[in-house]
Design an enzyme around this catalytic site. Structure first.
Site, mmCIF file in Angstrom:
data_model
loop_
_atom_site.group_PDB
_atom_site.id
_atom_site.type_symbol
_atom_site.label_atom_id
_atom_site.label_comp_id
_atom_site.label_asym_id
_atom_site.label_seq_id
_atom_site.Cartn_x
_atom_site.Cartn_y
_atom_site.Cartn_z
ATOM 1 C CE LYS A 243 -9.138 -2.546 2.503
ATOM 2 N NZ LYS A 243 -8.154 -1.486 2.343
ATOM 3 C CD1 TRP B 125 -2.235 -2.286 1.585
ATOM 4 C CD2 TRP B 125 -2.958 -1.123 -0.123
ATOM 5 N NE1 TRP B 125 -3.367 -2.872 1.153
ATOM 6 C CE2 TRP B 125 -3.788 -2.355 -0.030
ATOM 7 C CE3 TRP B 125 -3.305 -0.130 -1.330
ATOM 8 C CZ2 TRP B 125 -5.010 -2.585 -0.976
ATOM 9 C CZ3 TRP B 125 -4.259 -0.697 -2.256
ATOM 10 C CH2 TRP B 125 -5.071 -1.801 -2.058
ATOM 11 C CG ASP C 270 -3.531 4.215 3.656
ATOM 12 O OD1 ASP C 270 -4.563 3.934 4.168
ATOM 13 O OD2 ASP C 270 -3.369 3.525 2.370
HETATM 14 C C1 LIG Z 1 -7.653 -1.372 0.914
HETATM 15 C C2 LIG Z 1 -6.598 -0.382 1.222
HETATM 16 C C3 LIG Z 1 -6.442 0.670 0.271
HETATM 17 C C4 LIG Z 1 -7.198 0.666 -0.657
HETATM 18 O O1 LIG Z 1 -8.413 1.458 -0.332
HETATM 19 P P1 LIG Z 1 -9.727 1.582 -1.665
HETATM 20 O O2 LIG Z 1 -10.676 2.051 -0.687
HETATM 21 O O3 LIG Z 1 -9.921 0.169 -2.288
HETATM 22 O O4 LIG Z 1 -9.206 2.663 -2.745
HETATM 23 C C5 LIG Z 1 -5.173 1.514 0.596
HETATM 24 N N1 LIG Z 1 -4.538 1.398 1.753
HETATM 25 C C6 LIG Z 1 -4.811 0.364 2.609
HETATM 26 C C7 LIG Z 1 -3.649 0.392 3.650
HETATM 27 C C8 LIG Z 1 -5.722 -0.620 2.412
HETATM 28 O O5 LIG Z 1 -5.846 -1.389 3.443
#
Ligand SMILES: *Cc1c(COP(=O)(O)O)cnc(C)c1O
Length: 360
Positions: free
Chosen positions: A196, A102, A172
């Site tokens: 998530k 990521w 993030d």
């Molecule tokens: C799932 C995830 C993403 C991507 O998220 P989207 O909502 O599909 O754009 C980005 N960073 C992390 C850490 C993730 O777990």
């Protein structure tokens, strides 16, 4: 009706009581005669749902004054572009710490808008850890420092908040937001997709320090200009109304469980069950350095990979789904977000024991 133990990394399991409440309220929300899905986002009912969700999120995270909480769309991947657009503020480079898949996606996207300097990377050790802070080569002129606080695929999590010497810190937190308390004041911006650990896909949360806003690049789409959205209570256009409603129900559920302190205790207990088993096992193993193991996403490997398919089949037969690791790393991964009950982890560990006894 049968409910499985769903170990999906995302979209992921939601608390059963939340799903039941949503089902109860599906046709007629609080006597309105409408489903939340059918409501105008400008109407009194939805405005109250939106305001309550925001106020609960602020309360759970103890968001200090001077921060905006935005409910947006576009996912975390979208934010990888929108954050540079909003936060470059006339600067030309961004510092990144690369802890895995990521982080790499964030770096790749940012390169369209700025110079992305990788100031530390765990590539050399196979992304099994967070690089120690004293190895980071930070640039005091960077627009901000970007970290991924929990690598959902690699299972690597920060259990500390980096000091970036006054350079704004952006994180993030897609896969660990609300899993434990966070000192929001140490961050310039926190972002994450909801699917998530929070609610349904479609909602993206951004918590941002207000003084950084108002200098977006002129090319920034209005709906992704944080200042414009902040000035319009995240309703510059139609927000993801149902996803916001569901997130609000989850926020209430977390509060009823005792808030983020209780969430963390529960999450630590679940993760310890699994990691303790993996560390004692001669057949299963965790590839992540102990100090940096994720409480949310637990990758593990079988000593004999040729048994992977049989392992997954047996798990499915026992009502445990989505344990296959991400294609980029292979092996297995158990995602054990807030909504995964301890019974799910106990059932998984019992199955791991049984499988090892048969094949170990
Ligand atoms: C799932 C995830 C993403 C991507 O998220 P989207 O909502 O599909 O754009 C980005 N960073 C992390 C850490 C993730 O777990």
């Amino acid at each position: 009706m049968t409910r499985v133990f769903n170990f999906s990394a995302g979209p992921a399991a939601l608390p059963e009581s939340v799903l039941r409440q949503a089902a109860d309220e599906m046709l007629d929300w609080h006597g309105s005669g409408m489903s939340v899905m059918e409501m105008s986002h400008r109407g009194r009912e939805f405005i109250s749902i939106h305001a309550e969700a925001e106020s609960l999120l602020r309360e759970l995270l103890a968001v200090p004054a001077g921060y905006k909480v935005l409910f947006l769309q576009g996912g975390a991947l979208g934010e990888n572009a929108f954050i540079p657009m909003n936060l470059l503020r006339g600067k030309t480079s961004i510092d990144f710490v690369n802890t895995g898949e990521w982080s790499k996606k964030s770096i790749k996207e940012a390169r369209k808008y700025a110079r992305a300097n990788v100031v530390a990377s765990a590539a050399e050790t196979g992304f099994d850890r967070v690089p120690a802070r004293d190895t980071w080569q930070l640039d005091p002129d960077a627009a901000y420092v970007h970290i991924c606080s929990n690598e959902t695929i690699g299972g690597v999590e920060y259990h500390w908040t980096p000091d970036t010497a006054g350079v704004p810190l952006v994180a993030d937190m897609s896969s660990n937001l609300l899993s434990r308390p966070v000192d929001v004041s140490k961050y310039a911006l926190i972002y994450g997709g909801a699917q998530k650990n929070i609610g349904p896909a479609g909602l993206t949360i951004v918590i941002v320090r207000e003084d950084l806003l108002g200098q977006a690049l002129p090319i920034t789409p209005s709906v992704f200009d944080f200042k414009e959205q902040a000035d319009n209570d995240s309703m510059l256009n139609t927000p993801p109304t149902y996803a916001i409603y569901m997130a609000g129900l989850v926020f209430n559920w977390i509060k009823a469980q005792g808030g983020l302190v209780a969430m963390e205790a529960h999450n630590r207990q679940k993760a310890a069950l699994l990691y303790d088993f993996l560390d004692a096992s001669k057949f299963f193993s965790s590839p992540v350095a102990r100090a940096d193991r994720s409480l949310m996403n637990v990758p593990f490997k079988l000593r004999d990979e040729s048994l992977d398919a049989e392992f997954l089949k047996g798990a499915q037969a026992r009502g445990m789904l989505q344990l296959k690791g991400h294609r980029s790393v292979g092996g297995m991964r158990a995602s054990i977000y807030n909504a995964m009950p301890i019974e799910g982890v106990q059932a998984l560990v019992a199955y791991l024991k049984e499988f090892e006894a048969r094949h170990g």
